[in-house]
Write an enzyme that holds these catalytic residues in place. Structure first.
Site, PDB file in Angstrom:
ATOM      1  N   SER A 186       0.841  -1.197   0.000  1.00  0.00           N
ATOM      2  CA  SER A 186       0.000   0.000   0.000  1.00  0.00           C
ATOM      3  C   SER A 186       0.879   1.251   0.000  1.00  0.00           C
ATOM      4  O   SER A 186       1.642   1.472  -0.938  1.00  0.00           O
ATOM      5  CB  SER A 186      -0.966  -0.041   1.170  1.00  0.00           C
ATOM      6  OG  SER A 186      -1.968   0.938   1.051  1.00  0.00           O
ATOM      7  N   GLU A 313      -9.605  -4.748  -4.046  1.00  0.00           N
ATOM      8  CA  GLU A 313      -8.876  -3.847  -3.151  1.00  0.00           C
ATOM      9  C   GLU A 313      -9.829  -2.982  -2.316  1.00  0.00           C
ATOM     10  O   GLU A 313      -9.710  -2.889  -1.096  1.00  0.00           O
ATOM     11  CB  GLU A 313      -7.957  -2.928  -3.971  1.00  0.00           C
ATOM     12  CG  GLU A 313      -6.819  -3.634  -4.678  1.00  0.00           C
ATOM     13  CD  GLU A 313      -5.617  -3.862  -3.782  1.00  0.00           C
ATOM     14  OE1 GLU A 313      -5.682  -3.512  -2.585  1.00  0.00           O
ATOM     15  OE2 GLU A 313      -4.618  -4.416  -4.282  1.00  0.00           O
ATOM     16  N   HIS A 408      -8.054  -5.170   0.151  1.00  0.00           N
ATOM     17  CA  HIS A 408      -6.777  -4.536   0.444  1.00  0.00           C
ATOM     18  C   HIS A 408      -6.255  -5.053   1.787  1.00  0.00           C
ATOM     19  O   HIS A 408      -6.999  -5.137   2.764  1.00  0.00           O
ATOM     20  CB  HIS A 408      -7.007  -3.020   0.515  1.00  0.00           C
ATOM     21  CG  HIS A 408      -5.775  -2.193   0.527  1.00  0.00           C
ATOM     22  ND1 HIS A 408      -4.898  -2.133  -0.534  1.00  0.00           N
ATOM     23  CD2 HIS A 408      -5.270  -1.335   1.467  1.00  0.00           C
ATOM     24  CE1 HIS A 408      -3.927  -1.291  -0.261  1.00  0.00           C
ATOM     25  NE2 HIS A 408      -4.120  -0.798   0.958  1.00  0.00           N
TER      26      HIS A 408
END
Length: 486
Positions: A186, A313, A408
């Protein structure tokens, strides 16, 4: 448990041995960014007393609660300004081992290398790698330029300082200083993109290979002027005048975090906009151009890379958000036009790929495409076109909670193979342990193979070809498979 001692250029450092791995916690790579060093560039450690931490877990940087705790869970760690440290896990007897350095995510606002969920002992023990986690300044402390007070990109400068320290000292911990793989998830993945954008001459001395996990490659950076309004709001919340350096050094850590919260509350954004307000900027010194544009121009061709995303995500960001769920039809129409302007058939294609899906599920798909997946594919294509080596993956394992899906951050327990720590995280809760362990072995071993020799097939049964014509993508699920890109 017993101890182990390592002889660095600055003196001896002690660690704690358990389970065939020695953990060196809270190893300083820069002087504490406190007092006169608050909001200043990191200063290198120069003496034994500088790097000596404690034989107990270190703190995390100052931060507010994570917005993704709703899917990741919460993990105990004390916040502290004195956070510029490393956690190192060394397989007992390691000599010349590949080095795997991890930059955590958290939207440049939360996280820390000392969090239990990123504990690297299992990964080091199984793969033989020396695993290193980096903690760096976050939020207003690391990513809010303050004119006349704080330079831009302090958190990135921290990362550079850490990587220089690792290159210089990791040999003392049994690592191969000439074989460093930098991995980031990320915000950590986007940090790697930013470091790669500096060009080969600046980045090559820091690391040798890179793994970008769920980097938000749909993001573009702006100059420091884009942060003038948040900077003014921050100083106003503290009751400080512009340029008041003494006042900034004197306020408490609690006041700093309260002011950061005021900046977040004052921010105006669309219901589904999860772009962090604190992030790197193009400062003309460390970062001279937009990282994504630089990578699309071939800036990373010198560096072998693995890059990938999870299948859904944005499910992590929208999970449990009633406002986004209610506005999903309207938001979906906006994102479709953003992704495929003027394409009347885009919605039908999305629905064909996911029959029966509601507007929220389709919004997750198109926003994941926009913010993560499309940019990652473009980077891989540019990397190969420039003559670089690249491998692509999609992490498709789905949470038992269908609302969380393959969201995510869901790859992180499998990367670190510490699924026990994550067992009660909402995104793993209720999953069968046997399946978790097998997938952790497949995923972690592939990345370890890449760290050893530059190919994820090394020492694994995976037939994972490099990215090239046809766009081969390795899909990690209960069973791994390789396919052409969609």
């Amino acid at each position: 448990m017993s101890g182990a001692v390592f002889e660095t250029s600055l003196g001896r450092v002690a660690g704690v041995a358990a389970g065939g791995v020695v953990h060196v916690p809270r190893l300083r790579y820069a002087l504490p960014p406190t007092g006169a060093r608050r909001f200043a560039l990191p200063e290198p450690v120069t003496a034994r007393e500088d790097i000596s931490g404690a034989r107990t877990p270190g703190p995390v940087p100052l931060q507010l609660p994570s917005r993704l705790a709703k899917v990741m869970g919460s993990y105990p760690a004390a916040p502290d300004e004195d956070c510029l440290h490393l956690d190192i896990w060394v397989p007992e007897g390691a000599s010349g081992a590949p080095v795997f350095v991890f930059l955590h995510g958290g939207a440049y606002m939360t996280g820390g290398g000392s969090l239990p969920c990123y504990e690297g002992a299992a990964l080091a023990a199984r793969t033989g790698m020396v695993v290193v986690n980096v903690s760096y300044r976050l939020g207003v402390m690391g990513f809010l330029p303050l004119p006349g007070l704080a330079p831009a990109n302090l958190g990135l400068h921290d990362q550079v300082a850490a990587l220089r320290f690792i290159r210089r000292e990791i040999g003392a911990f049994g690592g191969n200083a000439a074989n460093i793989t930098l991995a980031g998830q990320s915000a950590g993945g986007f940090s790697i993109a930013a470091l790669l954008s500096m060009g080969e001459a600046a980045a090559r001395p820091l690391f040798d290979r890179a793994v970008l996990l769920s980097a938000p490659m749909g993001m573009s950076l702006q100059g420091p002027e884009a942060r003038e309004a948040p900077a003014a709001a921050f100083l106003d919340a503290l009751g400080l005048a512009p340029g008041d350096r003494a006042g900034l050094e004197a306020v408490s850590a609690e006041a700093l975090m309260a002011a950061q919260g005021a900046v977040l509350r004052a921010r105006s954004a669309a219901a589904d906009d999860v772009t962090p307000p604190f992030m790197p900027v193009i400062d003309g010194t460390l970062i001279t151009r937009d990282p994504v544009a630089a990578l699309l121009g071939g800036a990373a061709a010198w560096c072998p890379v693995i890059a990938g995303t999870t299948r859904e995500e944005h499910a992590a960001f929208y999970y449990g958000d009633a406002a986004v769920a209610a506005a999903a039809p309207e938001l979906l129409a906006r994102r479709l036009e953003e992704a495929w302007p003027g394409d009347a058939g885009a919605l039908a294609r999305l629905r064909a790929r996911r029959p029966g899906a509601d507007a929220l599920a389709l919004l997750i798909d198109v926003t994941s495409e926009l913010r993560f997946q499309r940019g990652t594919r473009a980077f891989l294509e540019a990397q190969v076109a420039a003559g670089g080596a690249a491998w692509a993956y999609s992490f498709d394992w789905q949470s038992p909670d269908p609302g969380i899906a393959a969201c995510h951050c869901i790859e992180l327990p499998f990367l670190f193979a510490n699924t026990d720590t994550w067992a009660e995280a909402p995104m793993l809760r209720g999953a069968e342990r046997a399946g978790l362990d097998g997938l952790a072995t497949a995923f972690g071993d592939a990345l370890a193979g890449f760290a050893r020799t530059g190919t994820p097939q090394d020492g694994t049964p995976l037939a994972w070809p490099g990215y090239g014509p046809g766009g081969a993508v390795m899909h990690f699920d209960r069973f791994t498979s390789c396919s052409a890109a969609a």
